[in-house]
Scaffold this motif. Structure first.
Motif, short mmCIF file in Angstrom:
data_model
loop_
_atom_site.label_atom_id
_atom_site.label_comp_id
_atom_site.label_asym_id
_atom_site.label_seq_id
_atom_site.Cartn_x
_atom_site.Cartn_y
_atom_site.Cartn_z
N SER A 248 0.82 -1.21 0.00
CA SER A 248 0.00 0.00 0.00
C SER A 248 0.85 1.26 0.00
CB SER A 248 -0.92 0.00 1.23
OG SER A 248 -1.52 1.26 1.41
N PHE A 249 0.67 2.12 -1.02
CA PHE A 249 1.35 3.41 -1.03
C PHE A 249 0.79 4.31 0.06
CE2 PHE A 249 3.13 2.80 -5.37
CZ PHE A 249 4.42 3.25 -5.08
N THR A 250 -0.47 4.16 0.34
CA THR A 250 -1.09 4.98 1.39
C THR A 250 -0.35 4.81 2.72
OG1 THR A 250 -3.25 4.74 0.33
CG2 THR A 250 -3.23 5.46 2.63
N ALA A 251 0.04 3.58 3.01
CA ALA A 251 0.71 3.29 4.29
C ALA A 251 2.04 4.02 4.44
CB ALA A 251 0.91 1.79 4.44
N ILE A 252 2.83 4.11 3.36
CA ILE A 252 4.16 4.73 3.50
C ILE A 252 4.09 6.26 3.51
CG2 ILE A 252 5.28 2.75 2.44
CD1 ILE A 252 5.84 4.52 -0.01
N PHE A 253 2.91 6.83 3.18
CA PHE A 253 2.74 8.28 3.23
C PHE A 253 1.79 8.73 4.34
CE2 PHE A 253 3.99 7.68 -1.27
CZ PHE A 253 5.12 8.50 -1.26
N ARG A 254 1.45 7.81 5.21
CA ARG A 254 0.51 8.14 6.28
C ARG A 254 1.16 9.03 7.33
NH1 ARG A 254 -1.57 3.05 7.77
NH2 ARG A 254 -3.12 3.37 6.14
N ARG A 255 0.52 10.12 7.65
CA ARG A 255 1.01 11.05 8.68
C ARG A 255 0.76 10.45 10.07
NH1 ARG A 255 1.78 16.40 7.29
NH2 ARG A 255 1.22 17.01 9.42
N GLY A 256 1.64 10.77 10.99
CA GLY A 256 1.47 10.31 12.35
C GLY A 256 0.49 11.18 13.13
N THR A 257 -0.08 10.62 14.18
CA THR A 257 -0.96 11.36 15.08
C THR A 257 -0.41 11.24 16.49
OG1 THR A 257 -2.38 9.46 15.55
CG2 THR A 257 -2.92 10.77 13.60
N ALA A 258 -1.09 11.83 17.44
CA ALA A 258 -0.64 11.77 18.84
C ALA A 258 -0.64 10.35 19.36
CB ALA A 258 -1.54 12.65 19.71
N THR A 259 -1.52 9.52 18.84
CA THR A 259 -1.63 8.14 19.33
C THR A 259 -1.08 7.10 18.36
OG1 THR A 259 -3.88 8.00 18.43
CG2 THR A 259 -3.64 8.68 20.75
N GLU A 260 -1.03 7.44 17.07
CA GLU A 260 -0.57 6.48 16.06
C GLU A 260 0.49 7.11 15.17
OE1 GLU A 260 -3.20 3.94 13.88
OE2 GLU A 260 -4.84 4.37 15.26
N PRO A 261 1.75 6.74 15.37
CA PRO A 261 2.81 7.28 14.50
C PRO A 261 2.66 6.74 13.08
CG PRO A 261 3.69 5.57 15.91
CD PRO A 261 2.29 5.83 16.40
N GLY A 262 3.16 7.48 12.10
CA GLY A 262 3.06 7.07 10.70
C GLY A 262 4.42 6.97 10.05
N LEU A 263 4.42 6.71 8.75
CA LEU A 263 5.66 6.50 7.99
C LEU A 263 6.06 7.69 7.12
CD1 LEU A 263 5.08 2.82 6.87
CD2 LEU A 263 7.06 3.63 8.16
N LEU A 264 5.28 8.76 7.11
CA LEU A 264 5.57 9.88 6.22
C LEU A 264 6.95 10.47 6.46
CD1 LEU A 264 4.69 11.86 4.02
CD2 LEU A 264 3.63 13.26 5.82
N ARG A 265 7.29 10.71 7.73
CA ARG A 265 8.59 11.29 8.05
C ARG A 265 9.72 10.39 7.58
NH1 ARG A 265 11.01 14.49 12.36
NH2 ARG A 265 13.07 13.65 12.90
#
Length: 451
Positions: A248-265
């Protein structure tokens, strides 16, 4: 431990460990050796299936390198045959690397969706077919198109092969194992230099460049081996198949939130890192043969001799860098050799005219440094992403960096007429500076287990 983690395990860090620590990907099935001692303990620890995967990935990347270097080594002959300017010849490299970003991204998704081995075979067949097609090109425009299409396979092979082996390797030895895979680039480069020397010695230049491209059919033999003997690491394959977000491309560009970090950075800074390192590398790989012939006045045989020092340094650099990336950590190894590579470029391109012996000697440390920095890439990018999007993340970041870094060789081409090739190579040093800056946004991953 469950073999099917919850979907949120795909959401990696915004500076911490992506997905948390997970189990190693079956480096040795029951009954297979797990010895990790001695100089080749990393190889024994892979087990029989892992070693077959290693052989397939090693051969694929070596032949990927061979097919790539058919162009830079033939650049002078191509320019004369088609009447090209430096800018036009530099564009060959640019289109190859830009299209490789598309190929790498697609191959990464395929690796996550249909498996590492099947994706590996597709990439090898693609770059082999279009390398051979280049030898039949009737004009500059056609050759440019064929070279661009070759980039589709060229872009995907390394990322897929590296992930295949990374999922067999233990965390303790992953840097050395992937460094050894990376060293196959120097093997392919050396083979291309030998064939170049022979072909251009015995054939007229107008035919010799075509023959160089036709020899790019060699990878077809590798596909037969991979199809019969290589398979994905079982644990990683099961983990990937059970994930709802595989590829999923969506997963590697997902922004993090206060409770769920993401992979965008992670994705952003990994692209910057790849851009800097590959911008520096491909500037040298593309233009050093032309520099040696046009500005240092070397013959075909003389150029091959100087390249032998550069390539032997590269081979040892890959192996040394693999060892150091396990000892020092991924980030320290990259930072160390970014600095040394930039220094080596400046020294190599400022040697006074007539001091070709010094140029010969400096080729070894130049090749050593610019290759050692790559040794940690296979392990580092694999460790930055969770299993279900490991191919997608690594394929995208490595090859997008390669495409953006393609601007560097093009700038050298357009500035060569006024600055000289040697002067324009300074852009390679700037690429390494960018790589060091990118490291500030990425975590250290040494010791991280992969499923």
């Amino acid at each position: 431990m469950s073999t099917t983690p919850p979907p949120k395990a795909l959401k990696a860090d915004d500076g911490s460990v992506p997905g948390g620590p997970i189990a190693s990907g079956d480096p040795a099935a029951p009954g297979e050796p797990t010895d990790d001692g001695g100089a080749f303990g990393w190889l024994r620890a892979l087990g029989p299936r892992g070693r077959r995967a290693f052989a397939g990935a090693f051969g694929g990347y070596a032949l990927d390198s061979y097919d790539y270097f058919t162009l830079p080594l033939s650049m002078v002959a191509l320019a004369a045959y088609f009447g090209l300017s430096s800018g036009q010849t530099g564009l060959f490299t640019t289109v190859t690397l830009v299209v490789s970003a598309i190929g790498g991204a697609v191959a990464g998704v395929l690796a996550d969706r249909i498996g590492r081995v099947k994706a590996l075979m597709i990439t090898v067949i693609t770059y082999a077919v279009f390398t051979v097609a280049c030898g039949f090109a009737p004009n500059y425009e056609t050759l440019l198109v064929f070279r661009a299409l070759q980039g589709l396979g060229f872009g995907g092979e390394w990322a897929v092969g590296a992930i295949l082996v990374a999922e067999y390797a233990s965390a303790k030895h992953r840097g050395r194992t992937l460094g050894a895979i990376q060293s196959s680039w120097a093997v392919g480069w050396a083979l291309a230099a030998v064939v170049y020397t022979l072909v251009f010695q015995f054939l007229d230049a107008d035919l010799a460049w075509r023959v160089m491209f036709w020899t790019g059919a060699l990878p077809a033999l590798l596909v037969i081996y991979v199809r019969r003997h290589v398979q994905d690491a079982p644990g990683a394959a099961l983990e990937r198949q059970n994930s709802p977000e595989k590829g999923s491309f969506t997963a590697i560009f997902r922004r993090g939130t206060a409770t769920e970090p993401g992979l965008l950075r992670t994705t952003f800074f990994a692209v910057l890192l790849s851009t800097g390192v590959q911008g520096g590398y491909y500037t040298l790989a593309t233009w050093v043969p032309t520099y040696l012939k046009s500005e240092r006045g070397l013959s075909v045989v003389g150029t091959g001799g100087y390249l032998s020092f550069l390539i032997s340094g590269a081979f040892i650099g890959y192996l040394t860098g693999g060892y150091l990336t396990d000892k020092l950590g991924r980030k320290r190894n990259i930072a160390l050799f970014a600095f040394l590579s930039a220094a080596a470029i400046l020294a190599y391109t400022n040697i006074p005219s007539g001091a070709n012996t010094v140029l010969l000697v400096l080729g070894f440390p130049l090749g050593f440094c610019m290759s050692a920095i790559f040794s940690g890439f296979g392990s580092y990018l694999s460790e930055l992403y969770p299993t279900a999007v490991r191919g997608t993340g690594q394929g995208f970041t490595y090859n997008t960096g390669r495409a953006v870094g393609a601007v560097f060789p093009t700038l050298v081409g357009f500035l060569a007429d006024s600055w000289g090739v040697g002067g324009a190579l300074i852009f390679g040093a700037l690429g390494y500076a960018l790589a060091v800056l990118a490291l500030f946004g990425l975590p250290e991953t040494r010791g991280r287990e992969l499923l």
